[in-house]
Every structure is written in C-alpha cells, then in structure tokens.
Design a protein around this motif. Structure first.
Motif, PDB file in Angstrom:
ATOM      1  N   UNK A  35       0.827  -1.220   0.000  1.00 54.26           N
ATOM      2  CA  UNK A  35       0.000   0.000   0.000  1.00 54.26           C
ATOM      3  C   UNK A  35       0.858   1.265   0.000  1.00 54.26           C
ATOM      4  N   UNK A  36       2.056   1.179   0.565  1.00 54.00           N
ATOM      5  CA  UNK A  36       2.939   2.352   0.569  1.00 54.00           C
ATOM      6  C   UNK A  36       3.399   2.709  -0.842  1.00 54.00           C
ATOM      7  N   UNK A  37       3.605   1.712  -1.682  1.00 51.97           N
ATOM      8  CA  UNK A  37       3.979   1.959  -3.071  1.00 51.97           C
ATOM      9  C   UNK A  37       2.818   2.643  -3.809  1.00 51.97           C
ATOM     10  N   UNK A  38       1.619   2.142  -3.549  1.00 58.22           N
ATOM     11  CA  UNK A  38       0.432   2.716  -4.202  1.00 58.22           C
ATOM     12  C   UNK A  38       0.227   4.166  -3.753  1.00 58.22           C
ATOM     13  N   UNK A  55       7.483   3.988 -12.135  1.00 56.74           N
ATOM     14  CA  UNK A  55       8.593   3.214 -11.580  1.00 56.74           C
ATOM     15  C   UNK A  55       8.239   2.597 -10.234  1.00 56.74           C
ATOM     16  N   UNK A  56       7.635   3.388  -9.361  1.00 54.75           N
ATOM     17  CA  UNK A  56       7.316   2.870  -8.025  1.00 54.75           C
ATOM     18  C   UNK A  56       6.187   1.838  -8.109  1.00 54.75           C
ATOM     19  N   UNK A  60       6.183  -2.201  -7.076  1.00 58.79           N
ATOM     20  CA  UNK A  60       5.138  -2.863  -6.281  1.00 58.79           C
ATOM     21  C   UNK A  60       4.671  -4.140  -6.977  1.00 58.79           C
ATOM     22  N   UNK A  61       4.488  -4.080  -8.288  1.00 60.28           N
ATOM     23  CA  UNK A  61       4.050  -5.271  -9.033  1.00 60.28           C
ATOM     24  C   UNK A  61       5.074  -6.376  -8.942  1.00 60.28           C
ATOM     25  N   UNK A  65       2.722 -10.739  -4.525  1.00 56.01           N
ATOM     26  CA  UNK A  65       2.642 -12.201  -4.681  1.00 56.01           C
ATOM     27  C   UNK A  65       1.817 -12.539  -5.920  1.00 56.01           C
ATOM     28  N   UNK A  66       2.126 -13.668  -6.501  1.00 56.21           N
ATOM     29  CA  UNK A  66       1.424 -14.076  -7.737  1.00 56.21           C
ATOM     30  C   UNK A  66       0.003 -14.363  -7.452  1.00 56.21           C
TER      31      UNK A  66
END
Length: 66
Positions: A35-38, A55-56, A60-61, A65-66
């Motif tokens: 959530x911090x990346x989002x 980039x950020x 995150x992607x 997890x898959x």
C-alpha cells in the motif's frame, strides 16, 4: 489559494514533499507493505510525476505475490 499567494504555494509544496518522504521511508522500513507503493505512486501522479509513479508502481508489481 490565489495564484499569486506564494506563501500558500510554498507551504503546500513542503507538505507534499513531507508526504512523499514519509511514503518512501515506509517503503524502506516495510518493503512488503504494498500500500505504501500505491500511496507514493498516487502522490507522484497528483503532482505530474508520471515517470516516478510508473517506476514505483512497477516495483510494487514485482514485489506482489502471484
């Protein structure tokens, strides 16, 4: 906020930088909390920093997890 109100613009700019710094700090401390990346990506997008946002969000992607 009036266009010529430089004090308000300066205050808003420093507030935005603090928010970005906080999210970057949280990413460093908790790299698994996606959530911090989002939130950081959203902050970048709202401030016309599309490249940084991409980039950020890509990072995150990669961590998601898959």
């Amino acid at each position: 906020m009036a266009p010529g109100d430089w004090k308000s613009h300066r205050l808003l700019g420093s507030h935005i930088l603090r928010i970005q710094d906080r999210h970057q700090d949280q990413i460093q401390k908790h790299p698994g909390h996606l959530e911090n990346y989002v939130l950081l990506g959203d902050c970048y997008l709202r401030n016309d920093k599309a490249v940084e946002a991409e980039l950020v969000l890509r990072e995150a992607l990669e961590r998601a997890p898959n």
